[in-house]
Scaffold this motif. Structure first.
Motif, PDB file in Angstrom:
ATOM      1  N   ARG A 500       0.811  -1.216   0.000  1.00 34.55           N
ATOM      2  CA  ARG A 500       0.000   0.000   0.000  1.00 34.55           C
ATOM      3  C   ARG A 500       0.845   1.268   0.000  1.00 34.55           C
ATOM      4  N   ASP A 501       1.929   1.266   0.780  1.00 34.13           N
ATOM      5  CA  ASP A 501       2.746   2.469   0.884  1.00 34.13           C
ATOM      6  C   ASP A 501       3.432   2.790  -0.440  1.00 34.13           C
ATOM      7  N   ARG A 502       3.960   1.782  -1.107  1.00 36.80           N
ATOM      8  CA  ARG A 502       4.608   2.025  -2.400  1.00 36.80           C
ATOM      9  C   ARG A 502       3.583   2.432  -3.453  1.00 36.80           C
ATOM     10  N   ALA A 503       2.404   1.841  -3.388  1.00 38.71           N
ATOM     11  CA  ALA A 503       1.353   2.239  -4.335  1.00 38.71           C
ATOM     12  C   ALA A 503       1.002   3.711  -4.157  1.00 38.71           C
ATOM     13  N   ARG A 504       0.846   4.134  -2.878  1.00 37.42           N
ATOM     14  CA  ARG A 504       0.545   5.543  -2.610  1.00 37.42           C
ATOM     15  C   ARG A 504       1.651   6.443  -3.143  1.00 37.42           C
ATOM     16  N   ALA A 505       2.894   6.039  -2.961  1.00 39.09           N
ATOM     17  CA  ALA A 505       4.017   6.854  -3.431  1.00 39.09           C
ATOM     18  C   ALA A 505       3.981   7.010  -4.945  1.00 39.09           C
ATOM     19  N   GLU A 506       3.675   5.933  -5.667  1.00 40.41           N
ATOM     20  CA  GLU A 506       3.589   6.018  -7.134  1.00 40.41           C
ATOM     21  C   GLU A 506       2.455   6.946  -7.554  1.00 40.41           C
ATOM     22  N   PHE A 507       1.311   6.832  -6.901  1.00 37.06           N
ATOM     23  CA  PHE A 507       0.170   7.687  -7.252  1.00 37.06           C
ATOM     24  C   PHE A 507       0.466   9.153  -6.930  1.00 37.06           C
ATOM     25  N   ASP A 508       1.191   9.392  -5.839  1.00 37.20           N
ATOM     26  CA  ASP A 508       1.562  10.775  -5.493  1.00 37.20           C
ATOM     27  C   ASP A 508       2.439  11.388  -6.584  1.00 37.20           C
ATOM     28  N   VAL A 509       3.401  10.611  -7.088  1.00 35.34           N
ATOM     29  CA  VAL A 509       4.268  11.124  -8.158  1.00 35.34           C
ATOM     30  C   VAL A 509       3.452  11.373  -9.422  1.00 35.34           C
ATOM     31  N   ALA A 510       2.543  10.435  -9.759  1.00 39.21           N
ATOM     32  CA  ALA A 510       1.695  10.617 -10.942  1.00 39.21           C
ATOM     33  C   ALA A 510       0.842  11.869 -10.808  1.00 39.21           C
ATOM     34  N   LEU A 511       0.315  12.107  -9.613  1.00 35.88           N
ATOM     35  CA  LEU A 511      -0.499  13.302  -9.382  1.00 35.88           C
ATOM     36  C   LEU A 511       0.340  14.558  -9.553  1.00 35.88           C
ATOM     37  N   SER A 512       1.554  14.552  -9.025  1.00 34.74           N
ATOM     38  CA  SER A 512       2.430  15.717  -9.133  1.00 34.74           C
ATOM     39  C   SER A 512       2.776  16.000 -10.593  1.00 34.74           C
ATOM     40  N   LEU A 513       3.118  14.965 -11.353  1.00 30.57           N
ATOM     41  CA  LEU A 513       3.425  15.138 -12.777  1.00 30.57           C
ATOM     42  C   LEU A 513       2.219  15.665 -13.540  1.00 30.57           C
ATOM     43  N   SER A 514       1.050  15.122 -13.225  1.00 35.88           N
ATOM     44  CA  SER A 514      -0.176  15.521 -13.927  1.00 35.88           C
ATOM     45  C   SER A 514      -0.499  16.981 -13.663  1.00 35.88           C
ATOM     46  N   ARG A 515      -0.353  17.414 -12.421  1.00 36.75           N
ATOM     47  CA  ARG A 515      -0.633  18.815 -12.096  1.00 36.75           C
ATOM     48  C   ARG A 515       0.384  19.741 -12.751  1.00 36.75           C
ATOM     49  N   ARG A 516       1.657  19.326 -12.728  1.00 36.15           N
ATOM     50  CA  ARG A 516       2.707  20.191 -13.256  1.00 36.15           C
ATOM     51  C   ARG A 516       2.566  20.386 -14.760  1.00 36.15           C
ATOM     52  N   HIS A 517       2.112  19.363 -15.472  1.00 33.23           N
ATOM     53  CA  HIS A 517       2.069  19.436 -16.932  1.00 33.23           C
ATOM     54  C   HIS A 517       0.643  19.580 -17.484  1.00 33.23           C
ATOM     55  N   GLY A 518      -0.337  19.744 -16.617  1.00 30.70           N
ATOM     56  CA  GLY A 518      -1.685  20.008 -17.082  1.00 30.70           C
ATOM     57  C   GLY A 518      -2.421  18.800 -17.619  1.00 30.70           C
ATOM     58  N   PHE A 519      -2.045  17.577 -17.189  1.00 27.21           N
ATOM     59  CA  PHE A 519      -2.762  16.374 -17.618  1.00 27.21           C
ATOM     60  C   PHE A 519      -3.945  16.152 -16.674  1.00 27.21           C
ATOM     61  N   GLU A 520      -5.041  16.839 -16.925  1.00 28.17           N
ATOM     62  CA  GLU A 520      -6.129  16.853 -15.938  1.00 28.17           C
ATOM     63  C   GLU A 520      -6.825  15.504 -15.819  1.00 28.17           C
TER      64      GLU A 520
END
Length: 867
Positions: A500-520
């Motif tokens: 669960r912890d590693r899954a959360r970490a991957e999703f957090d990075v995906a969320l950060s990338l999506s926000r930074r580059h406008g992938f809504e």
């Protein structure tokens, strides 16, 4: 001078026309016309059939506070003497013109003296005792230079007391820009004259047609609110056996519509303008730059502006400067006319449009035009270039439609297209189809393209499909931000249920990338998947926040009916159920169910239906609610499901079955869960519930003890709350008051951070009784105790409704009267009173007179609560 009667003017020409049959009151537009009296000129300009004459006639007839002089202009009025004789004749018909007015004297309209005569006419108007409206209808008929010159003079020198109103299909040759800049021009154009959906419905009703709201909306969209189009459709609808089918095919190519468009609108345009409109109709809306490419005319922008200003056949789109939209029926007529000229020409224009949109970063219209061009090589190239950005943006339908246009054989023969198709199927929740695509792609050589780029795309697709390659979730990540965000999401999904912890970490990075580059779209997916992690840890507050944010993004972009929204709704509905917001849980789950099973994975579909059934149960429809939950599990069958949802849904079903006395149904849910979770605290708690329901208290306490002391693991954090509440009930029945209070205090303390109160609502009556009895005595857990008490009251409100006679008995219970005294007071037997009291206790979930009174005050069944 010659007598005024030398030129004979028909009365109908200078009479306000009657309203047409079925005319719709347009009070808002009439009010705007009235306010325009302060302007030098009011211009009502729109193509034929927009109701200009009807609007002005209705306005004049409805407001008789000011005289209206009306002239219906025709081609003969290009002779100035006839035009101005008609204008004077219309004015002197007005009652407010005095007998001695210069207007009533003979006029000799000589072309050489026109400026002087118009000035004299304006002076006579200024001498009138009150205001006057002068309406000139069909001004577009005036083409003679002298006639136009006289009208131009009148607009410059007319007195302020005269409200001059012109109606025209095209902009009249007046100084409109100068008047517009000076704020001296009021304009009503096609956009304002178009009927609203409500006005369209009223018009159709007056024609004897009662359509459904959906049918009215379809017709309004087809016609764009064009009055003539609505009337033409009404004629066809009267004879149509299938109205819905008629509305679906109703277009500008319909014979009656086409005849009207050609005869009344297009025939008045020069041939080069008609050809220009025909060519640009390949795209609607059409930006100026695309119009240049399609027509080959550098001056296309000027032509678009002229057609909008002078004809209102086009409307500029305010949100996209330099972009124009053609009226819908006219657009479909022009498209049909263009296609009759040959399919090759149409295909070539679509290809031009596809490349133009693609070069400007607009992949959706680029793909749509490429698909219509009938060029597989062009469409394939567009997909290679645009498909991944489209998937990142959530435009899955555009990609799927383009792939369907190419056909399965073409997709299977192209390595990249196969991977793109797999990603499209995965986002649609079609795992089997995605795996077929991946298997096919594995068997095909990569072909042309960047090997590293293709390898990255394959990594993303394999991770999303839950089939990571030899390096597993440690496979190299793509460098391109969008593909990297997709890969992170894929890694996280592969880790769900395992780490669960590693899954959360991957999703957090995906969320950060999506926000930074406008992938809504990826941002919404990341939020939803983080919600999955949060709900597995029992953090319902975070789940509610994350899934609410994901749904807000989905609503903003029209992504409803997708796996993204289904997942977010399933989790959000579960959190609302846990809070005992039963109606909200039912509403959210119903919205997810309405999208259909194709919009959700089988597991999410099961959760949606189970939560919906549980909400119905809590709202009082117990039998139907349990049946829906059981049916959902049966239809889910032997598919794979995570331990967390399996345990959660089994406990919902087991508890409800036991509350209805269905022991065998409870055992069925328990056995189903055991196969998917193994031995765990949830199984022990469910078995203890069953033993308690069978009055085997010692067995129940022995079963639940390992859960309470932590010697057995639980899958769900909330299970500890259920276990301590069962211990509370068992301790109350054993008259172990201290143990019961301790167990209840522990349950409240555990439940507060989980934001869950439903376990208290479905707990046995002893729990509710203790909550009432100990109200205000739980210290830091007091607020949670009050929430738990309110939740129980809200859930059982339907079941606990008292009869009128029971309410009467209940109102006497706070008194010092004995049951015998109450029987005497009510003139009934004491046994009858005792029966009522037993019923009251059962419905309120209590076992004593004092607690019944306290519970009744809590529910507002009797006066304010005693202190």
């Amino acid at each position: 001078m010659r007598p005024a009667g030398t030129v004979r003017i028909p009365s109908v020409k200078i009479t306000v026309p009657p309203a047409p049959p079925g005319a719709v009151d347009r009070a808002a537009l009439a009010e705007r016309l009235t306010r325009g009296a302060t302007a030098d000129l009011s211009l009502v300009c729109a193509p034929a059939g927009y109701g200009k004459t009807s609007l002005l006639a209705g306005w004049a007839a409805a407001d008789d506070s000011t005289d209206t002089a009306w002239v219906s202009i025709d081609r003969d009025d290009n002779t100035p003497s006839r035009l101005w004789t008609s204008v004077v004749a219309a004015v002197i018909r007005c009652p407010s013109v005095p007998a001695g007015s210069r207007l009533r004297a003979p006029w000799e309209w000589r072309s050489g003296a026109l400026p002087e005569l118009v000035a004299e006419f304006a002076g006579a108007l200024a001498a009138l005792p009150g205001p006057l409206r002068l309406v000139l209808d069909d001004v577009d008929e005036l083409v003679d230079p002298d006639a136009v010159h006289g009208l131009r003079i009148l607009t410059r020198i007319k007195p302020a007391s005269v409200h001059l109103v012109l109606a025209s299909r095209f902009d009249p040759p007046l100084s409109l820009p100068r008047m517009r800049l000076g704020g001296r021009l009021q304009e009503l154009r096609a956009a304002e004259l178009a009927f609203t959906p409500a006005e369209a419905a009223a018009l159709l009703e007056r024609s004897g047609l009662r359509l459904t709201p959906a049918q009215v909306d379809t017709l309004h969209t087809r016609t764009g609110g064009w009055a003539a189009g609505l009337r033409l459709a009404a004629f066809g609808l009267e004879a149509a056996a299938d109205r819905t089918a008629f509305l679906e095919r109703f277009s500008g190519d319909d014979r009656s519509v086409a005849d009207y468009l050609v005869g009344e609108i297009l025939s008045g345009l020069p041939a080069d303008r008609r050809e220009f409109l025909r060519v640009i109709s390949i795209s609607n809306p059409v930006p100026t730059g695309l119009a240049v490419e399609l027509s080959g005319l550098d001056e296309a922008g000027g032509l678009l502006d002229q057609l909008e200003r002078r004809t209102s056949l086009l409307t500029s789109i305010g949100t996209e400067p330099g972009t124009y939209r053609v009226q819908e029926l006219l657009h479909t007529h022009l498209r049909a006319d263009l296609e009759r000229q040959g399919g090759r020409r149409v295909a070539d224009l679509h290809a031009v449009a596809a490349r133009w949109w693609a070069d400007r970063g607009r992949p959706v219209p680029a793909l749509e035009h490429a698909a219509r061009a009938g060029d597989d090589a062009l469409l394939t190239g567009m997909l290679h270039r645009l498909a991944v950005p489209l998937l990142l943006a959530g435009e899955h339908r555009a990609v799927r439609d383009a792939l369907a246009r190419l056909g399965p054989d073409t997709v299977a023969d192209d390595h990249r297209l196969g991977l793109i198709s797999a990603l499209g199927h995965l986002e649609a929740g079609e795992a089997d189809a995605a795996r077929d695509d991946l298997d096919t792609a594995r068997r095909r050589p990569p072909g042309h393209g960047d090997p590293a780029d293709l390898a990255a795309l394959r990594t993303v697709a394999e991770l999303f499909a839950g089939r990571p390659g030899p390096s597993g979730t440690g496979a190299p990540l793509p460098t391109e931000p969008g593909a990297a965000a997709l890969a992170r999401l894929g890694r996280g999904r592969a880790l769900l249920g395992r780490d669960r912890d590693r899954a959360r970490a991957e999703f957090d990075v995906a969320l950060s990338l999506s926000r930074r580059h406008g992938f809504e779209y990826l941002q919404a997916v990341s939020l939803s998947l983080l919600g999955v992690v949060a709900i597995e840890t029992g953090d319902l507050r975070t789940t509610r926040s994350l899934c609410g944010s994901a749904l807000a993004l989905a609503d903003d972009h029209g992504w409803d009916g997708t796996p993204l929204t289904a997942t977010a709704r399933a989790m959000l509905a579960y959190t609302e159920l846990a809070r005992c917001a039963c109606a909200e849980a039912q509403r959210i789950a119903a919205a997810g169910i309405a999208a259909g099973p194709a919009a959700a994975s089988p597991q999410v579909w099961y959760v949606l239906r189970a939560v919906h059934g549980s909400a119905l149960f809590d709202l009082g429809d117990r039998a139907r609610g349990l049946a829906e939950l059981q049916r959902a599990r049966t239809e889910f069958g032997d598919r794979a499901i995570g331990a967390e949802p399996a345990a959660a849904l089994a406990m919902l079903e087991c508890r409800q079955a036991l509350l209805l006395g269905h022991a065998s149904a409870a055992q069925s849910a328990l056995a189903w869960s055991a196969e998917r979770t193994g031995e765990c605290g949830e199984l022990l708690t469910m078995r203890a519930w069953a033993e308690s329901a069978g009055q085997h208290r010692d067995r129940a306490r022995a079963l639940v003890r390992p859960v309470l002391d932590g010697t057995v693991d639980t899958v769900l954090p909330v299970t500890a709350v259920d276990a301590w509440l069962l211990e509370t009930s068992l301790a109350v029945r054993a008259d172990e008051r201290f143990a019961a209070r301790h167990a209840l205090q522990t349950a409240l303390t555990l439940a507060e951070p989980l934001d869950t109160v439903r376990p208290f609502a479905v707990a046995e009556p002893g729990v509710h009784e203790l909550l009432v009895h100990q109200d205000g005595g739980f210290g830091p857990a007091d607020e949670m105790a009050r929430r738990a008490l309110r939740a129980g009251l809200g859930r059982t409100r339907q079941a606990s409704m008292l009869s009128n006679r029971e309410i009467t008995v209940l109102e006497l219970l706070p008194s010092l009267l004995s049951l015998d005294d109450i029987a005497v007071d009510l003139a009934v037997s004491v046994n009858t009173v005792k029966s009522h009291v037993r019923s009251i206790y059962a419905k309120l979930g209590v076992r004593s007179r004092r607690l019944a009174v306290a519970a009744a005050h809590e529910r507002g069944l009797i006066g304010s609560r005693p202190r």
